[in-house]
Design a protein around this motif. Sequence first.
Motif, PDB file in Angstrom:
ATOM      1  N   VAL A 145       0.846  -1.193   0.000  1.00 23.88           N
ATOM      2  CA  VAL A 145       0.000   0.000   0.000  1.00 23.88           C
ATOM      3  C   VAL A 145       0.883   1.244   0.000  1.00 23.88           C
ATOM      4  CG1 VAL A 145      -1.738   1.314   1.283  1.00 23.88           C
ATOM      5  CG2 VAL A 145      -1.883  -1.179   1.151  1.00 23.88           C
ATOM      6  N   LEU A 146       0.521   2.197  -0.863  1.00 22.60           N
ATOM      7  CA  LEU A 146       1.292   3.418  -1.012  1.00 22.60           C
ATOM      8  C   LEU A 146       0.390   4.617  -0.760  1.00 22.60           C
ATOM      9  CD1 LEU A 146       4.085   4.557  -1.785  1.00 22.60           C
ATOM     10  CD2 LEU A 146       3.260   4.706  -4.143  1.00 22.60           C
ATOM     11  N   ASP A 147       0.720   5.370   0.291  1.00 20.58           N
ATOM     12  CA  ASP A 147       0.019   6.604   0.631  1.00 20.58           C
ATOM     13  C   ASP A 147       0.831   7.759   0.063  1.00 20.58           C
ATOM     14  OD1 ASP A 147      -1.490   8.609   1.761  1.00 20.58           O
ATOM     15  OD2 ASP A 147      -1.208   7.960   3.837  1.00 20.58           O
ATOM     16  N   VAL A 148       0.171   8.597  -0.744  1.00 23.07           N
ATOM     17  CA  VAL A 148       0.855   9.673  -1.458  1.00 23.07           C
ATOM     18  C   VAL A 148       0.178  11.004  -1.136  1.00 23.07           C
ATOM     19  CG1 VAL A 148       1.449  10.581  -3.739  1.00 23.07           C
ATOM     20  CG2 VAL A 148       1.432   8.108  -3.357  1.00 23.07           C
ATOM     21  N   TRP A 149       0.979  12.052  -0.920  1.00 26.95           N
ATOM     22  CA  TRP A 149       0.395  13.392  -0.803  1.00 26.95           C
ATOM     23  C   TRP A 149       1.410  14.448  -1.222  1.00 26.95           C
ATOM     24  CZ3 TRP A 149       2.405  10.576   3.083  1.00 26.95           C
ATOM     25  CH2 TRP A 149       3.174  11.199   4.069  1.00 26.95           C
ATOM     26  N   GLN A 150       0.883  15.541  -1.765  1.00 25.43           N
ATOM     27  CA  GLN A 150       1.741  16.619  -2.246  1.00 25.43           C
ATOM     28  C   GLN A 150       0.946  17.915  -2.317  1.00 25.43           C
ATOM     29  OE1 GLN A 150       2.150  15.199  -6.638  1.00 25.43           O
ATOM     30  NE2 GLN A 150       2.052  17.440  -6.748  1.00 25.43           N
ATOM     31  N   ALA A 151       1.685  19.017  -2.446  1.00 22.76           N
ATOM     32  CA  ALA A 151       1.056  20.318  -2.678  1.00 22.76           C
ATOM     33  C   ALA A 151       0.623  20.426  -4.135  1.00 22.76           C
ATOM     34  CB  ALA A 151       2.033  21.434  -2.322  1.00 22.76           C
ATOM     35  N   ASP A 152      -0.299  21.348  -4.409  1.00 20.11           N
ATOM     36  CA  ASP A 152      -0.736  21.553  -5.783  1.00 20.11           C
ATOM     37  C   ASP A 152       0.321  22.334  -6.562  1.00 20.11           C
ATOM     38  OD1 ASP A 152      -0.961  24.223  -5.038  1.00 20.11           O
ATOM     39  OD2 ASP A 152      -3.147  24.308  -5.232  1.00 20.11           O
ATOM     40  N   GLY A 153       0.002  22.654  -7.812  1.00 22.48           N
ATOM     41  CA  GLY A 153       0.963  23.339  -8.661  1.00 22.48           C
ATOM     42  C   GLY A 153       1.343  24.720  -8.181  1.00 22.48           C
ATOM     43  N   HIS A 154       0.580  25.265  -7.230  1.00 22.81           N
ATOM     44  CA  HIS A 154       0.875  26.587  -6.672  1.00 22.81           C
ATOM     45  C   HIS A 154       1.558  26.498  -5.310  1.00 22.81           C
ATOM     46  CE1 HIS A 154      -1.497  28.387  -9.880  1.00 22.81           C
ATOM     47  NE2 HIS A 154      -2.473  27.552  -9.589  1.00 22.81           N
ATOM     48  N   GLY A 155       1.795  25.271  -4.818  1.00 18.84           N
ATOM     49  CA  GLY A 155       2.517  25.114  -3.568  1.00 18.84           C
ATOM     50  C   GLY A 155       1.651  25.087  -2.322  1.00 18.84           C
ATOM     51  N   PHE A 156       0.374  24.712  -2.462  1.00 21.00           N
ATOM     52  CA  PHE A 156      -0.523  24.636  -1.316  1.00 21.00           C
ATOM     53  C   PHE A 156      -1.121  23.238  -1.198  1.00 21.00           C
ATOM     54  CE2 PHE A 156      -0.607  29.132  -2.465  1.00 21.00           C
ATOM     55  CZ  PHE A 156      -0.424  29.750  -1.229  1.00 21.00           C
ATOM     56  N   TYR A 157      -1.265  22.772   0.049  1.00 21.48           N
ATOM     57  CA  TYR A 157      -1.968  21.521   0.300  1.00 21.48           C
ATOM     58  C   TYR A 157      -3.467  21.782   0.409  1.00 21.48           C
ATOM     59  CZ  TYR A 157       2.510  19.249   1.156  1.00 21.48           C
ATOM     60  OH  TYR A 157       3.773  18.724   1.008  1.00 21.48           O
ATOM     61  N   ASP A 158      -4.244  20.712   0.215  1.00 24.15           N
ATOM     62  CA  ASP A 158      -5.699  20.875   0.233  1.00 24.15           C
ATOM     63  C   ASP A 158      -6.200  21.493   1.529  1.00 24.15           C
ATOM     64  OD1 ASP A 158      -4.986  18.580   1.658  1.00 24.15           O
ATOM     65  OD2 ASP A 158      -6.709  17.413   1.001  1.00 24.15           O
ATOM     66  N   VAL A 159      -5.578  21.131   2.676  1.00 25.93           N
ATOM     67  CA  VAL A 159      -6.046  21.644   3.961  1.00 25.93           C
ATOM     68  C   VAL A 159      -5.716  23.118   4.150  1.00 25.93           C
ATOM     69  CG1 VAL A 159      -5.965  19.385   5.080  1.00 25.93           C
ATOM     70  CG2 VAL A 159      -3.922  20.855   5.120  1.00 25.93           C
ATOM     71  N   GLN A 160      -4.815  23.658   3.320  1.00 23.23           N
ATOM     72  CA  GLN A 160      -4.467  25.065   3.438  1.00 23.23           C
ATOM     73  C   GLN A 160      -5.449  25.970   2.704  1.00 23.23           C
ATOM     74  OE1 GLN A 160      -0.169  24.394   2.147  1.00 23.23           O
ATOM     75  NE2 GLN A 160       0.114  25.966   3.714  1.00 23.23           N
ATOM     76  N   ARG A 161      -6.042  25.443   1.633  1.00 19.30           N
ATOM     77  CA  ARG A 161      -6.983  26.263   0.861  1.00 19.30           C
ATOM     78  C   ARG A 161      -8.244  25.454   0.535  1.00 19.30           C
ATOM     79  NH1 ARG A 161      -4.419  29.772  -3.854  1.00 19.30           N
ATOM     80  NH2 ARG A 161      -4.076  27.752  -4.816  1.00 19.30           N
ATOM     81  N   PRO A 162      -9.029  25.137   1.562  1.00 19.87           N
ATOM     82  CA  PRO A 162     -10.226  24.323   1.331  1.00 19.87           C
ATOM     83  C   PRO A 162     -11.270  25.009   0.457  1.00 19.87           C
ATOM     84  CG  PRO A 162     -10.204  25.192   3.565  1.00 19.87           C
ATOM     85  CD  PRO A 162      -8.860  25.493   2.980  1.00 19.87           C
ATOM     86  N   ASP A 163     -11.173  26.333   0.317  1.00 17.22           N
ATOM     87  CA  ASP A 163     -12.103  27.046  -0.556  1.00 17.22           C
ATOM     88  C   ASP A 163     -11.708  26.939  -2.016  1.00 17.22           C
ATOM     89  OD1 ASP A 163      -9.794  28.494   0.101  1.00 17.22           O
ATOM     90  OD2 ASP A 163     -10.732  30.414  -0.391  1.00 17.22           O
ATOM     91  N   VAL A 164     -10.484  26.474  -2.283  1.00 12.51           N
ATOM     92  CA  VAL A 164      -9.978  26.358  -3.659  1.00 12.51           C
ATOM     93  C   VAL A 164      -9.809  24.899  -4.064  1.00 12.51           C
ATOM     94  CG1 VAL A 164      -8.055  26.898  -5.201  1.00 12.51           C
ATOM     95  CG2 VAL A 164      -8.814  28.594  -3.503  1.00 12.51           C
ATOM     96  N   GLN A 165      -9.335  24.072  -3.134  1.00  6.32           N
ATOM     97  CA  GLN A 165      -9.079  22.668  -3.437  1.00  6.32           C
ATOM     98  C   GLN A 165     -10.115  21.781  -2.745  1.00  6.32           C
ATOM     99  OE1 GLN A 165      -4.985  21.225  -3.122  1.00  6.32           O
ATOM    100  NE2 GLN A 165      -4.285  23.307  -2.744  1.00  6.32           N
ATOM    101  N   PRO A 166     -10.648  20.782  -3.447  1.00  7.64           N
ATOM    102  CA  PRO A 166     -11.552  19.838  -2.792  1.00  7.64           C
ATOM    103  C   PRO A 166     -10.785  18.941  -1.829  1.00  7.64           C
ATOM    104  CG  PRO A 166     -11.086  19.118  -5.027  1.00  7.64           C
ATOM    105  CD  PRO A 166     -10.473  20.482  -4.875  1.00  7.64           C
ATOM    106  N   PRO A 167     -11.448  18.419  -0.804  1.00  6.39           N
ATOM    107  CA  PRO A 167     -10.772  17.514   0.127  1.00  6.39           C
ATOM    108  C   PRO A 167     -10.150  16.333  -0.626  1.00  6.39           C
ATOM    109  CG  PRO A 167     -12.938  18.111   0.971  1.00  6.39           C
ATOM    110  CD  PRO A 167     -12.865  18.629  -0.438  1.00  6.39           C
ATOM    111  N   GLY A 168      -8.933  15.991  -0.268  1.00  8.57           N
ATOM    112  CA  GLY A 168      -8.255  14.866  -0.914  1.00  8.57           C
ATOM    113  C   GLY A 168      -7.475  15.237  -2.146  1.00  8.57           C
TER     114      GLY A 168
END
Length: 310
Positions: free
Chosen positions: A163-186
């Motif tokens: 099992v591989l758990d993967v996470w990263q920031a978006d192309g602008h350098g933000f994680y989903d939890v930092q901009r919940p109004d812009v990025q959907p959860p997950g």
Amino acid sequence: MGRAVVPEDGAGAGDRGAVPEDAVGAVTRQVLDGLRATGDDRLRELLTALVRHLHGFARETRLTQGEWERAIGFLTATGQACTDTRQEFVMLSDVLGLSMLVETLHEHGAPGATESTVLGPFHMTASPPRALGATIDLVGGGEPCVVSGRIRSADGTPLPGAVLDVWQADGHGFYDVQRPDVQPPGNGRGLFTADGEGRFRFRTCVPSAYPVPTDGPVGALLHATGRHPYRPPHIHFIATAEGHAPLTTHIFVAGGAYLDSDVVYAVKDSLVRDFTPTDDPSLAREYGVANPFRHARFDLVLEREAGEGT
């Protein structure tokens, strides 16, 4: 949130009257004596060492009452900055190099095993299960990318079903939890199960460098010490497989900014990978990405747990 408090330049300077060493040492001895009855051996060991080093620090630096109060204020503000989606204390541990030190202390270093790095402060929500080859980039805006590889044991045996758990920031350098109004959860997250040959593949965008949050106590500390807050472009991984020790690691984008000055000290040469420009329409169709795209290959090699056979 409480005010971020950091030491002022020159704090603690100046002549002070000498305090008899016997009186100072007596305080430390009293505290250590009070720990002797601790029933848990490991807890007693940890607390004893903590007291010795903390008291030694205070003696070495001749810590003042004002400096002690500022330190308490800083730690209080750090705790107040923590939320369900922000871990200021983990970030403090990271920027002081403690997280990386703990990782290094417990890395067994089996020949060929992938090196570990820090967990980081943004593994705060569960990654949604996704099919092999699916995208973790739900918002777009970054350069298309495919990441593929194999999960195997240090002896070369593939690990099907790992099992591989993967996470990263978006192309602008933000994680989903930092901009919940812009990025959907997950967004930027995925939980993948390797195929029968231990292989995995997913689509995403090429990560970018980004600053750790600087609007709290850790940011104030970085500013006070003249340090930049940036992390180089990277993708996080946690790989798990039966009979093997879990692996927490990153891959870093070759040529990315801040590889030589990561604010959390997590870069290792073995984890830097080329995100190779690829111009192949048939391969793009196979992977389900726009052409041209970038392709990063990364095998994750796990160590067997202690006591497991080879």
